[in-house]
Design a protein around this motif. Structure first.
Motif, PDB file in Angstrom:
ATOM      1  N   ALA A 166      -8.097   4.106  -1.430  1.00  9.00           N
ATOM      2  CA  ALA A 166      -6.719   3.964  -2.496  1.00  9.00           C
ATOM      3  C   ALA A 166      -5.279   4.784  -1.738  1.00  9.00           C
ATOM      4  CB  ALA A 166      -7.612   5.710  -2.964  1.00  9.00           C
ATOM      5  N   ALA A 167      -5.362   3.635  -1.658  1.00  7.75           N
ATOM      6  CA  ALA A 167      -3.325   4.112  -0.980  1.00  7.75           C
ATOM      7  C   ALA A 167      -2.655   4.365  -2.374  1.00  7.75           C
ATOM      8  CB  ALA A 167      -3.298   3.036   0.017  1.00  7.75           C
ATOM      9  N   PRO A 168      -1.266   4.837  -1.411  1.00  4.53           N
ATOM     10  CA  PRO A 168      -0.332   4.665  -2.672  1.00  4.53           C
ATOM     11  C   PRO A 168      -0.301   3.857  -3.996  1.00  4.53           C
ATOM     12  CG  PRO A 168       0.248   6.546  -0.490  1.00  4.53           C
ATOM     13  CD  PRO A 168      -1.322   5.790  -0.363  1.00  4.53           C
TER      14      PRO A 168
ATOM     15  N   VAL B  11       5.672   6.460   4.871  1.00  5.06           N
ATOM     16  CA  VAL B  11       5.358   7.003   6.478  1.00  5.06           C
ATOM     17  C   VAL B  11       3.546   7.463   5.279  1.00  5.06           C
ATOM     18  CG1 VAL B  11       4.489   8.769   7.605  1.00  5.06           C
ATOM     19  CG2 VAL B  11       6.368   8.930   7.330  1.00  5.06           C
ATOM     20  N   MET B  12       2.640   6.666   6.358  1.00  4.25           N
ATOM     21  CA  MET B  12       0.889   6.602   5.495  1.00  4.25           C
ATOM     22  C   MET B  12       0.872   6.762   6.799  1.00  4.25           C
ATOM     23  SD  MET B  12       0.412   3.687   2.640  1.00  4.25           S
ATOM     24  CE  MET B  12       1.080   2.626   3.427  1.00  4.25           C
ATOM     25  N   SER B  13      -0.755   7.842   6.302  1.00  2.00           N
ATOM     26  CA  SER B  13      -2.145   8.151   7.473  1.00  2.00           C
ATOM     27  C   SER B  13      -2.527   7.075   7.599  1.00  2.00           C
ATOM     28  CB  SER B  13      -2.542   9.160   7.322  1.00  2.00           C
ATOM     29  OG  SER B  13      -3.091   8.818   6.230  1.00  2.00           O
ATOM     30  N   ILE B  14      -3.499   6.745   8.657  1.00  2.00           N
ATOM     31  CA  ILE B  14      -4.112   5.749   8.489  1.00  2.00           C
ATOM     32  C   ILE B  14      -5.663   5.813   8.064  1.00  2.00           C
ATOM     33  CG2 ILE B  14      -5.862   6.573  10.640  1.00  2.00           C
ATOM     34  CD1 ILE B  14      -5.036   2.693  10.091  1.00  2.00           C
ATOM     35  N   ALA B  15      -6.025   7.213   7.648  1.00  2.00           N
ATOM     36  CA  ALA B  15      -7.003   7.518   6.318  1.00  2.00           C
ATOM     37  C   ALA B  15      -6.654   6.877   5.556  1.00  2.00           C
ATOM     38  CB  ALA B  15      -7.068   9.004   7.027  1.00  2.00           C
ATOM     39  N   GLN B  16      -5.186   7.409   4.742  1.00  2.00           N
ATOM     40  CA  GLN B  16      -5.020   6.316   3.066  1.00  2.00           C
ATOM     41  C   GLN B  16      -4.787   4.947   3.246  1.00  2.00           C
ATOM     42  OE1 GLN B  16      -1.100   8.555   3.389  1.00  2.00           O
ATOM     43  NE2 GLN B  16      -1.257   8.788   1.613  1.00  2.00           N
ATOM     44  N   VAL B  17      -4.572   4.252   4.797  1.00  2.00           N
ATOM     45  CA  VAL B  17      -4.595   2.843   4.754  1.00  2.00           C
ATOM     46  C   VAL B  17      -5.683   2.336   4.671  1.00  2.00           C
ATOM     47  CG1 VAL B  17      -3.970   0.700   5.864  1.00  2.00           C
ATOM     48  CG2 VAL B  17      -2.329   2.716   5.991  1.00  2.00           C
ATOM     49  N   ASN B  18      -6.606   2.789   5.143  1.00  2.00           N
ATOM     50  CA  ASN B  18      -7.971   2.842   5.116  1.00  2.00           C
ATOM     51  C   ASN B  18      -8.672   3.532   4.457  1.00  2.00           C
ATOM     52  OD1 ASN B  18      -8.574   0.392   6.715  1.00  2.00           O
ATOM     53  ND2 ASN B  18      -8.313   2.213   8.319  1.00  2.00           N
ATOM     54  N   SER B  19      -8.579   4.024   3.171  1.00  2.00           N
ATOM     55  CA  SER B  19      -9.731   4.867   2.004  1.00  2.00           C
ATOM     56  C   SER B  19      -9.527   4.042   0.643  1.00  2.00           C
ATOM     57  CB  SER B  19      -8.077   5.842   1.810  1.00  2.00           C
ATOM     58  OG  SER B  19      -7.261   4.975   0.565  1.00  2.00           O
TER      59      SER B  19
ATOM     60  N   LEU C 264       1.142  -0.936  -0.126  1.00  2.00           N
ATOM     61  CA  LEU C 264      -0.159   0.262  -0.033  1.00  2.00           C
ATOM     62  C   LEU C 264       0.680   0.962   0.008  1.00  2.00           C
ATOM     63  CD1 LEU C 264      -2.404  -0.767   3.194  1.00  2.00           C
ATOM     64  CD2 LEU C 264      -2.265  -1.425   0.292  1.00  2.00           C
ATOM     65  N   TYR C 265       2.148   0.992   0.584  1.00  2.00           N
ATOM     66  CA  TYR C 265       3.566   2.264   0.442  1.00  2.00           C
ATOM     67  C   TYR C 265       3.343   2.760  -0.748  1.00  2.00           C
ATOM     68  CZ  TYR C 265       4.435   2.014   5.942  1.00  2.00           C
ATOM     69  OH  TYR C 265       3.535   2.312   6.781  1.00  2.00           O
TER      70      TYR C 265
ATOM     71  N   TYR D  70      -5.418  -5.114  -3.345  1.00  2.00           N
ATOM     72  CA  TYR D  70      -4.637  -4.124  -2.402  1.00  2.00           C
ATOM     73  C   TYR D  70      -5.335  -2.782  -3.211  1.00  2.00           C
ATOM     74  CZ  TYR D  70      -1.115  -6.676  -3.782  1.00  2.00           C
ATOM     75  OH  TYR D  70      -0.111  -7.825  -3.531  1.00  2.00           O
ATOM     76  N   ARG D  71      -7.329  -2.685  -2.625  1.00  2.00           N
ATOM     77  CA  ARG D  71      -7.728  -1.468  -2.949  1.00  2.00           C
ATOM     78  C   ARG D  71      -8.704  -2.152  -1.434  1.00  2.00           C
ATOM     79  NH1 ARG D  71     -11.491  -1.281  -7.120  1.00  2.00           N
ATOM     80  NH2 ARG D  71     -12.704   1.002  -5.929  1.00  2.00           N
ATOM     81  N   LEU D  72      -8.424  -3.519  -0.283  1.00  2.00           N
ATOM     82  CA  LEU D  72      -9.385  -3.490   0.988  1.00  2.00           C
ATOM     83  C   LEU D  72      -8.268  -2.632   2.097  1.00  2.00           C
ATOM     84  CD1 LEU D  72      -9.347  -7.380   0.091  1.00  2.00           C
ATOM     85  CD2 LEU D  72     -11.044  -6.116   0.035  1.00  2.00           C
ATOM     86  N   THR D  73      -9.424  -2.486   2.598  1.00  2.00           N
ATOM     87  CA  THR D  73      -9.126  -1.671   4.060  1.00  2.00           C
ATOM     88  C   THR D  73      -8.974  -2.354   4.954  1.00  2.00           C
ATOM     89  OG1 THR D  73     -11.309  -2.080   5.489  1.00  2.00           O
ATOM     90  CG2 THR D  73     -11.453  -0.191   4.006  1.00  2.00           C
TER      91      THR D  73
END
Length: 386
Positions: free
Chosen positions: A208-210, A198-206, A87-88, A220-223
């Motif tokens: 649409a992570a990087p 670094v990722m925010s938890i909002a990105q992890v669960n979005s 997800l990074y 890799y789109r799952l929360t």
């Protein structure tokens, strides 16, 4: 791969008492697991992985749990972290998977200190419950990201760092899951972590992570909250299945004491017959529940969608309830064994301790998952991770 994993189960069962005593999975066992390919199940193909389904990993973990719950737990931790690393941003993935065999461990509570500096952050602190950290080359730890703008809210951040930036402190002494080596990651003097790690938890669960821009697989789109708990319940379900098998083996040859009468064959006593029936049915029901949910999730992904809130809350409920069924199974078997069940050499008592600790993980704890589902069912905003 599943056949290779299954072939390790007898050896893991033989080593379970040693793994528990040493309070970690050995480097040798970790090497054997690497050779099966199980760690690479959720790793992107671009970096030597298999990009398989979560159900494949759950099936493998349940097999490993039959031999040793701690080993299965550490395997699930290694595999899910390969999914998280995906997800990074690409630059972070390239660093971690400069060696595709690298293992990642983590502890996400925002227990660390964090300062924004040019190009990234400086973090320090201590993070407990970092399962399998002894066998890992990279760590993910949590801290609060400073607000982006004046007056903005801080966010939880996940910081990815190489092992040499931290120290492992031996703090893991537990009555159950003792072999997971869930020690403390410590950074006494703050270290620099570049922004791409670094990722925010909002990105992890979005959804649409990087990393979703790097890998096209909808896996890799799952929360995180929708995907990870199935990895944590699977070792407990495997251990419960192993306990049923071990109880059966004992019953075939052991004699049991009876109040007011002479010893009788263990398998001839009604309480033992009822105990194994209840345990086997509970395990079968729990396994079916989790695998059915994963099949539903995978069908949704294959059709181009993502699990909706109803699905996610039902799946979270079932993660917790499967844990309750695993506890029911092993508690009944342990009770039926009487005083003989207390011997540390008895594998059923180890499963009893391991399962009752594992299902109290915050992601599986029944009061939390049940309340969250009930809130949603009653039209209230659910409180928790889903």
């Amino acid at each position: 791969m599943l056949a290779r994993v299954r072939a390790l189960v007898p050896a893991l069962k033989d080593l379970a008492e040693i793994t528990e005593r040493e309070r970690r999975v050995s480097a040798e066992t970790t090497g054997l697991l690497r050779e099966t390919g199980v760690h690479r199940l959720l790793q992107p193909r671009r970096f030597g992985g298999l990009e398989a389904n979560f159900s494949d990993l759950v099936k493998a973990n349940m097999e490993l749990g039959r031999g040793c719950a701690s080993t299965a737990w550490c395997t699930s931790i290694a595999a899910i972290h390969n999914w998280i690393v995906a997800l990074y941003p690409l630059e972070a993935q390239e660093e971690v998977w400069a060696d595709p065999r690298n293992i990642v461990a983590g502890s996400y509570m925002p227990a660390g200190t964090c300062e924004r500096v040019a190009g990234g952050y400086r973090i320090g602190g201590a993070w407990s419950f970092a399962s399998n950290c002894d066998n890992s080359q990279w760590f993910i730890v949590g801290a609060m990201l400073p607000p982006e703008g004046e007056g903005g809210p801080p966010q939880v951040g996940w910081f990815l760092l190489p092992r040499q930036d931290a120290e492992v402190v031996d703090t893991w002494y537990s009555m159950g899951m003792s072999g997971t080596g869930s020690k403390t990651i410590s950074i006494e003097r703050p270290v620099f972590v570049p922004s791409h790690r670094v990722m925010s938890i909002a990105q992890v669960n979005s959804t649409a992570a990087p990393g979703t821009a790097v890998h096209g697989n909808p896996l890799y789109r799952l929360t995180f909250a929708a995907a990870a708990p199935s990895m944590l319940i699977s070792p407990a379900l495997g251990a419960a299945q192993g306990a049923v098998e071990d109880f059966d083996t004992l019953a075939q040859s052991k004699m049991s004491a009876q109040a007011g009468g002479p010893p009788a064959p263990m398998k001839s006593l009604a309480n033992n017959q009822i105990a194994i029936a209840t345990a086997a049915a509970s395990v079968d029901a729990a396994r079916l529940m989790i695998l059915t949910d994963l099949a539903e999730m995978e069908r949704t992904l294959a059709a181009g969608g993502l699990p909706d809130m109803d699905q996610r809350l039902r799946h979270r409920r079932n993660h917790g309830f499967a844990g309750q069924l695993a506890s029911t199974a092993v508690n009944g078997l342990f009770e039926a064994l009487g005083a003989n069940g207390g011997a540390l050499s008895n594998p059923v008592q180890r499963a009893w301790r391991d399962i009752n600790v594992a299902v109290r993980h915050i992601s599986l704890h029944w009061p939390a998952t049940a309340a969250m589902y009930g809130q949603h069912r009653f039209g209230l905003p659910p409180k928790g991770q889903f």
